[in-house]
Design a protein around this motif. Structure first.
Motif, PDB file in Angstrom:
ATOM      1  N   LEU A   6      28.503 -33.767 -36.289  1.00  0.00           N
ATOM      2  CA  LEU A   6      29.280 -32.555 -36.062  1.00  0.00           C
ATOM      3  C   LEU A   6      30.593 -33.215 -35.874  1.00  0.00           C
ATOM      4  O   LEU A   6      31.203 -34.969 -35.297  1.00  0.00           O
ATOM      5  N   LYS A   7      31.882 -33.170 -37.187  1.00  0.00           N
ATOM      6  CA  LYS A   7      32.746 -34.222 -37.044  1.00  0.00           C
ATOM      7  C   LYS A   7      34.539 -33.329 -36.845  1.00  0.00           C
ATOM      8  O   LYS A   7      34.245 -32.303 -37.822  1.00  0.00           O
ATOM      9  N   LEU A   8      35.219 -33.790 -35.838  1.00  0.00           N
ATOM     10  CA  LEU A   8      36.266 -31.932 -35.752  1.00  0.00           C
ATOM     11  C   LEU A   8      37.943 -33.158 -35.612  1.00  0.00           C
ATOM     12  O   LEU A   8      37.530 -33.901 -35.545  1.00  0.00           O
TER      13      LEU A   8
ATOM     14  N   GLU B 273      26.478 -34.641 -30.479  1.00  0.00           N
ATOM     15  CA  GLU B 273      26.614 -35.752 -30.096  1.00  0.00           C
ATOM     16  C   GLU B 273      28.562 -35.068 -31.636  1.00  0.00           C
ATOM     17  O   GLU B 273      28.491 -34.450 -32.740  1.00  0.00           O
ATOM     18  N   ILE B 274      29.475 -35.396 -31.054  1.00  0.00           N
ATOM     19  CA  ILE B 274      30.610 -34.834 -31.669  1.00  0.00           C
ATOM     20  C   ILE B 274      31.758 -35.989 -31.842  1.00  0.00           C
ATOM     21  O   ILE B 274      31.653 -35.897 -30.687  1.00  0.00           O
ATOM     22  N   GLU B 275      32.044 -36.129 -32.870  1.00  0.00           N
ATOM     23  CA  GLU B 275      33.687 -37.021 -32.764  1.00  0.00           C
ATOM     24  C   GLU B 275      34.851 -36.145 -33.500  1.00  0.00           C
ATOM     25  O   GLU B 275      34.662 -35.679 -34.415  1.00  0.00           O
ATOM     26  N   ILE B 276      35.837 -36.637 -32.794  1.00  0.00           N
ATOM     27  CA  ILE B 276      37.138 -36.059 -32.676  1.00  0.00           C
ATOM     28  C   ILE B 276      38.153 -36.855 -33.412  1.00  0.00           C
ATOM     29  O   ILE B 276      38.300 -38.098 -32.903  1.00  0.00           O
ATOM     30  N   ASP B 277      38.339 -36.526 -34.312  1.00  0.00           N
ATOM     31  CA  ASP B 277      39.491 -37.339 -35.303  1.00  0.00           C
ATOM     32  C   ASP B 277      40.778 -35.852 -35.334  1.00  0.00           C
ATOM     33  O   ASP B 277      41.071 -35.521 -35.730  1.00  0.00           O
ATOM     34  N   THR B 278      42.187 -37.198 -34.577  1.00  0.00           N
ATOM     35  CA  THR B 278      43.305 -36.554 -34.548  1.00  0.00           C
ATOM     36  C   THR B 278      43.953 -36.930 -35.071  1.00  0.00           C
ATOM     37  O   THR B 278      44.149 -38.366 -35.537  1.00  0.00           O
TER      38      THR B 278
END
Length: 163
Positions: free
Chosen positions: A64-66, A119-124
């Motif tokens: 999961l990638k946000l 698990e999620i990775e948040i890319d901002t």
């Protein structure tokens, strides 16, 4: 006319017992009336290490990638979860929660051993305001269903911010 104390060697002492009693009573009162907020701080966050050349990816985790994009003023310009565009409106975070529930299943995950689970990775973007990051974390970490807390994703990590 001045009144002088002829017994200058005698000192007046303060009785501190009653003051200490009051301090302990106040301390006990504040400890007993302290209430912990249930949802506050209910997620674990992994920050990337500085100067890390490569990250170790666990193949058992869901990929999961946000991605949160911002405009020049720092407002949310767009949001995508695994290349599924969510938009940038008021209902974008509700769509995000709905897609996370759809990917993980309709019910909350079963209590698992520590270190396992989605698990999620948040890319901002670099100039994105924090309020949007917090709203995204709130949307993916869980929700309240009546009096019961439904946990979705507990392991959250951040990618290095883009400039």
């Amino acid at each position: 006319m001045k009144i002088r104390n002829r017994e200058s060697g005698q000192k007046n002492e303060l009785n501190m017992t009653s003051m200490i009693d009051i301090v302990f009573l106040l301390l006990i009162f504040f400890v007993m009336t302290f209430k912990i907020v249930e949802m506050e701080g209910d997620f674990s966050v992994k920050m990337p290490l500085a100067g890390s050349a490569s990250a170790v990816v666990d193949p058992t985790d869901l990929p999961l990638k946000l991605r949160l994009r911002s405009d020049d003023s720092g407002s949310l310009a767009g949001m995508a979860l695994n290349d599924i565009e969510m938009g940038s409106g008021v209902d974008a975070f509700d769509k995000l929660r709905g897609n996370v529930i759809g990917l993980l299943g309709s019910s909350a995950p079963v209590e698992e051993e520590a270190g396992e689970g989605p698990e999620i990775e948040i890319d901002t973007d670099y100039n994105l305001r924090y309020e949007y990051v917090i709203r995204a974390i709130t949307a993916v970490s869980g929700f309240k269903d009546g009096d019961q807390v439904v946990k979705l994703i507990e392991k959250i990590k951040f990618a290095k911010p883009r400039r």
